[in-house]
Design a protein around this motif. Sequence first.
Motif, mmCIF file in Angstrom:
data_model
loop_
_atom_site.group_PDB
_atom_site.id
_atom_site.type_symbol
_atom_site.label_atom_id
_atom_site.label_comp_id
_atom_site.label_asym_id
_atom_site.label_seq_id
_atom_site.Cartn_x
_atom_site.Cartn_y
_atom_site.Cartn_z
ATOM 1 N N TYR A 30 0.474 -1.379 0.285
ATOM 2 C CA TYR A 30 0.130 0.256 0.192
ATOM 3 C C TYR A 30 0.724 1.535 0.021
ATOM 4 O O TYR A 30 0.744 2.579 -0.363
ATOM 5 C CB TYR A 30 -0.971 0.103 1.179
ATOM 6 C CG TYR A 30 -1.300 1.587 1.216
ATOM 7 C CD1 TYR A 30 -2.804 1.474 0.299
ATOM 8 C CD2 TYR A 30 -0.941 2.267 2.327
ATOM 9 C CE1 TYR A 30 -3.086 2.570 0.518
ATOM 10 C CE2 TYR A 30 -1.732 3.760 2.608
ATOM 11 C CZ TYR A 30 -2.806 3.851 1.693
ATOM 12 O OH TYR A 30 -3.241 5.027 1.667
ATOM 13 N N TRP A 31 1.833 1.447 1.372
ATOM 14 C CA TRP A 31 2.659 2.104 1.045
ATOM 15 C C TRP A 31 3.384 2.739 0.059
ATOM 16 O O TRP A 31 3.558 3.869 -0.962
ATOM 17 C CB TRP A 31 3.844 1.893 2.541
ATOM 18 C CG TRP A 31 4.332 3.186 2.735
ATOM 19 C CD1 TRP A 31 6.472 3.725 2.312
ATOM 20 C CD2 TRP A 31 3.546 4.640 2.783
ATOM 21 N NE1 TRP A 31 6.170 5.409 2.633
ATOM 22 C CE2 TRP A 31 4.599 5.803 3.586
ATOM 23 C CE3 TRP A 31 2.776 4.844 3.632
ATOM 24 C CZ2 TRP A 31 4.590 7.240 4.041
ATOM 25 C CZ3 TRP A 31 2.210 6.479 4.309
ATOM 26 C CH2 TRP A 31 3.869 6.842 4.686
ATOM 27 N N ALA A 34 0.592 4.071 -3.017
ATOM 28 C CA ALA A 34 0.455 5.666 -2.199
ATOM 29 C C ALA A 34 1.493 6.463 -2.651
ATOM 30 O O ALA A 34 0.823 7.879 -3.146
ATOM 31 C CB ALA A 34 0.058 5.398 -0.680
ATOM 32 N N THR A 35 3.235 6.279 -2.061
ATOM 33 C CA THR A 35 3.956 6.837 -2.148
ATOM 34 C C THR A 35 4.018 7.387 -3.578
ATOM 35 O O THR A 35 4.563 8.329 -4.301
ATOM 36 C CB THR A 35 5.099 6.830 -2.003
ATOM 37 O OG1 THR A 35 5.127 6.204 -0.712
ATOM 38 C CG2 THR A 35 6.469 7.520 -2.242
ATOM 39 N N PHE A 37 1.757 7.827 -6.145
ATOM 40 C CA PHE A 37 1.102 9.548 -6.505
ATOM 41 C C PHE A 37 0.768 10.504 -5.117
ATOM 42 O O PHE A 37 0.622 11.540 -5.463
ATOM 43 C CB PHE A 37 -0.398 8.599 -6.279
ATOM 44 C CG PHE A 37 -0.936 7.609 -6.730
ATOM 45 C CD1 PHE A 37 -0.906 7.849 -8.222
ATOM 46 C CD2 PHE A 37 -1.369 6.158 -6.327
ATOM 47 C CE1 PHE A 37 -1.851 6.780 -9.615
ATOM 48 C CE2 PHE A 37 -1.643 5.628 -7.825
ATOM 49 C CZ PHE A 37 -1.318 5.271 -8.757
ATOM 50 N N LYS A 38 2.270 10.266 -4.831
ATOM 51 C CA LYS A 38 2.679 11.764 -3.614
ATOM 52 C C LYS A 38 3.533 13.159 -4.761
ATOM 53 O O LYS A 38 4.011 12.291 -5.515
ATOM 54 C CB LYS A 38 2.950 11.045 -2.411
ATOM 55 C CG LYS A 38 2.159 10.246 -1.314
ATOM 56 C CD LYS A 38 2.764 9.781 -0.325
ATOM 57 C CE LYS A 38 2.268 8.976 0.250
ATOM 58 N NZ LYS A 38 3.364 8.681 1.407
ATOM 59 N N GLN A 42 5.212 14.934 0.441
ATOM 60 C CA GLN A 42 4.710 14.492 1.557
ATOM 61 C C GLN A 42 5.882 12.981 0.846
ATOM 62 O O GLN A 42 5.593 12.109 1.504
ATOM 63 C CB GLN A 42 3.254 14.203 0.393
ATOM 64 C CG GLN A 42 2.226 15.293 0.643
ATOM 65 C CD GLN A 42 1.027 14.488 0.044
ATOM 66 O OE1 GLN A 42 1.166 13.868 -0.489
ATOM 67 N NE2 GLN A 42 -0.195 15.899 0.347
ATOM 68 N N TYR A 50 -0.716 9.589 4.768
ATOM 69 C CA TYR A 50 -1.439 8.058 4.520
ATOM 70 C C TYR A 50 -2.178 8.581 2.687
ATOM 71 O O TYR A 50 -1.424 6.867 2.186
ATOM 72 C CB TYR A 50 -2.273 7.523 5.105
ATOM 73 C CG TYR A 50 -1.072 7.364 6.593
ATOM 74 C CD1 TYR A 50 -0.966 6.252 7.350
ATOM 75 C CD2 TYR A 50 -1.549 7.640 7.884
ATOM 76 C CE1 TYR A 50 -0.130 5.656 7.963
ATOM 77 C CE2 TYR A 50 -0.530 7.891 8.397
ATOM 78 C CZ TYR A 50 0.519 6.387 8.988
ATOM 79 O OH TYR A 50 0.501 6.160 9.974
ATOM 80 N N ILE A 51 -2.488 8.943 3.209
ATOM 81 C CA ILE A 51 -3.107 9.256 1.366
ATOM 82 C C ILE A 51 -2.646 10.755 0.959
ATOM 83 O O ILE A 51 -3.122 11.762 1.588
ATOM 84 C CB ILE A 51 -4.936 9.549 1.506
ATOM 85 C CG1 ILE A 51 -5.530 8.004 2.798
ATOM 86 C CG2 ILE A 51 -5.485 9.859 0.293
ATOM 87 C CD1 ILE A 51 -6.922 8.257 3.020
ATOM 88 N N PRO A 52 -1.961 10.252 -0.550
ATOM 89 C CA PRO A 52 -2.053 11.277 -1.321
ATOM 90 C C PRO A 52 -2.988 12.232 -1.339
ATOM 91 O O PRO A 52 -4.164 12.070 -2.172
ATOM 92 C CB PRO A 52 -1.555 10.381 -2.324
ATOM 93 C CG PRO A 52 -1.616 9.765 -2.786
ATOM 94 C CD PRO A 52 -2.417 9.452 -1.601
ATOM 95 N N ASN A 53 -2.419 13.600 -1.520
ATOM 96 C CA ASN A 53 -3.140 14.417 -1.441
ATOM 97 C C ASN A 53 -2.232 15.806 -1.858
ATOM 98 O O ASN A 53 -1.829 16.739 -0.802
ATOM 99 C CB ASN A 53 -3.889 15.036 0.309
ATOM 100 C CG ASN A 53 -4.929 16.144 0.499
ATOM 101 O OD1 ASN A 53 -5.923 16.302 -1.295
ATOM 102 N ND2 ASN A 53 -5.121 16.642 1.390
ATOM 103 N N PRO A 55 -3.998 13.602 -5.452
ATOM 104 C CA PRO A 55 -2.907 12.496 -5.829
ATOM 105 C C PRO A 55 -2.152 13.101 -7.167
ATOM 106 O O PRO A 55 -2.751 14.168 -7.557
ATOM 107 C CB PRO A 55 -3.565 11.139 -6.269
ATOM 108 C CG PRO A 55 -4.735 12.350 -5.971
ATOM 109 C CD PRO A 55 -4.903 13.238 -5.406
#
Lengths: 291, 361
Positions: A30-31, A34-35, A37-38, A42, A50-53, A55
């Motif tokens: 998951y990490w 997620a990374t 898309f960061k 971030q 934890y959640i790309p924002n 993305p």
Amino acid sequence: MTKSRRRRISTVVRYAVLSVWAVIAFFPIYWMIATSFKIDTQWFAWPPVYIPNPPTLANYRNVWLGAEEYTSTQYAISSQTPLVSLKNSVIISFTATFLAVFFGAIIAYGASRYRLLSEARMFQLLMLRMIPPIVVVAPLSLYYSAIGLLDTLFGLILIYFITSLPYAVWMTKSFIDEVPREVEQAAEILGASRWRTVFEVVLPLIRSGLVATFLFILILTWSEYLLALILSKTNVTTLPIELSKYQGTTEGRVYGRQAALAVGITVPLMIIGLVIRKHLARGFSFGMVRR
Amino acid sequence: MARIELHNLRKTYGSVVAVKDINLTIEDGEFVVLVGPSGCGKTTTLRMIAGFEDPTAGEIRIDGRVVNDLEPRDRGLGMVFQSHALFPHKTVAQNIEFGLRMKKVPAPERQARVRAVAEMVRITHLLDKMPGQCSGGESQRVALARTLVTNPSTFLLDEPLSSLDAKLRRELRAECDRLHEELKRTFIYVTHDQEEAMTLADRIVVMRQGEIEQIGSPLDIYSRPASYFVADFFGSPSMNLVAGEVVHEDGGVRFRSKKLSVDLTARYAHVPPGKATLGIRPEHVGVGFDGTGANVLPARLIEPLGKDTLIYFDDGTERAFVAVTEGLGKAALKVGTPVSLAFDPRHIYLFGSDGRRIDPK
């Protein structure tokens, strides 16, 4: 406590333990996703994001398409060629794996039916694979440079084929052992030659086992790093080598790009796993139940 | 045409002798059954004929030609295995077609022959199914069809019915018989079931510990068993075999065991006194209820089987002594009732201490 209540509690406990295990196992994946898309700020943010924002696909575009898209920091990575490495990886791993499984199965057939290899020999065969690659890689690179195999597709295919052959023999032999002799003899008395029997009867019967073996070896060769690092230089790079380039001293740790590349490396294997999952379940449980 | 000859055929595994120098000639078109208990060497013999085992010594000839060094596929034989050995990844039709494909028969002819053979063994409705979807009996029919279609000179059948239930076994036994009648080919059939052997064979070969114990027609084997072993193996219920001794007294010859005493005819006068076994089939034991005679034993167990009734006695040996009588209700006889036993001298067998039959003169 009633029986049904006890059963319910045990189910709850079982699922709780498995859920915790699943979280532990899946978190790195998951990490990584997620990374990828960061945005760069971030990647190492604290507290962790934890959640790309928001993305972003910038990492993917940069890594896979070579697009020069930057946010706040400049990362001048333009010399990378992941698509070429992807092509190399596909050619090398699929060819080497196919050869290993094919010849492994043929050797395993001989070992199983003609008792060519004793138990001890079979074990020695596997022990060959237990030698740490670092021990042999230096002399090997000398050999390779002498015979002109250094930095070639064929060189890596050959070494991957040889190093995964013991696994292939071991795994396929256990499947072939399960094929009843009478089925082969039936083919033989009906007029099939030995080779014909192997290709028309034995190998189709252990199809699931071959598929499981293929995926197992494919994962090994797909992700192999050390041999590829030493035996290839610039002409032939594979994806794991590519991945390490994003950790160089000049660029620093470019986690987002690295994650985008890592996702690209992992996804093909996952897709293959999904496509052949029916065979995998059968293949990996083959021979578990003794008749 | 296939005449199969075995000359001093021998097979050893290390120090174990599985088949001991057997000699046997199987004529063209004959239905021969190799029968014996497990481990007697019958399957090994069959597998040597098929070419799956190399003989340690001796020769196998098919139509006069030595085939020891021929591959199984070059011997012109067909084999049906105990486990059916169908190819699980091929449909029934593909299974049957396999042998023809190996022989490079053109596709249209293949299809026609597969269909013809499927009709012959009544499995046309199964042709598109996978072997896994067939029942045991159906699988065996498919295995039979797969062999039939290649038109072999000889059929080798290795306990083909042993995995089926009793009713199916009877049904397929009749099928085998019919096929043999129709095809007029040589059949070599291995079984441990004496009933199968009796019903199918032109000739029975009884094997024991790697050797041939007796060869003969079913009637021969049943009515003239060469040894204690054969006498015991054939017949259901099997022959009463009473251990005892032969004595000469009062100018006559007599067989005596713990609880029985049987007068032997003068034709046994040549038998020297000493240990012997008396054999008589249950159906030849006369039963009377007047409680008189030399041999009166209490009934220990009564088994009414409908038409016949089996009466068991304790004759003082390990085995029960059995008599068969027709049309006797359970009510007519109670456990413990004394029963007079009569021994028909025409049906008495005597076996010496070496287990061989002693003939009357």
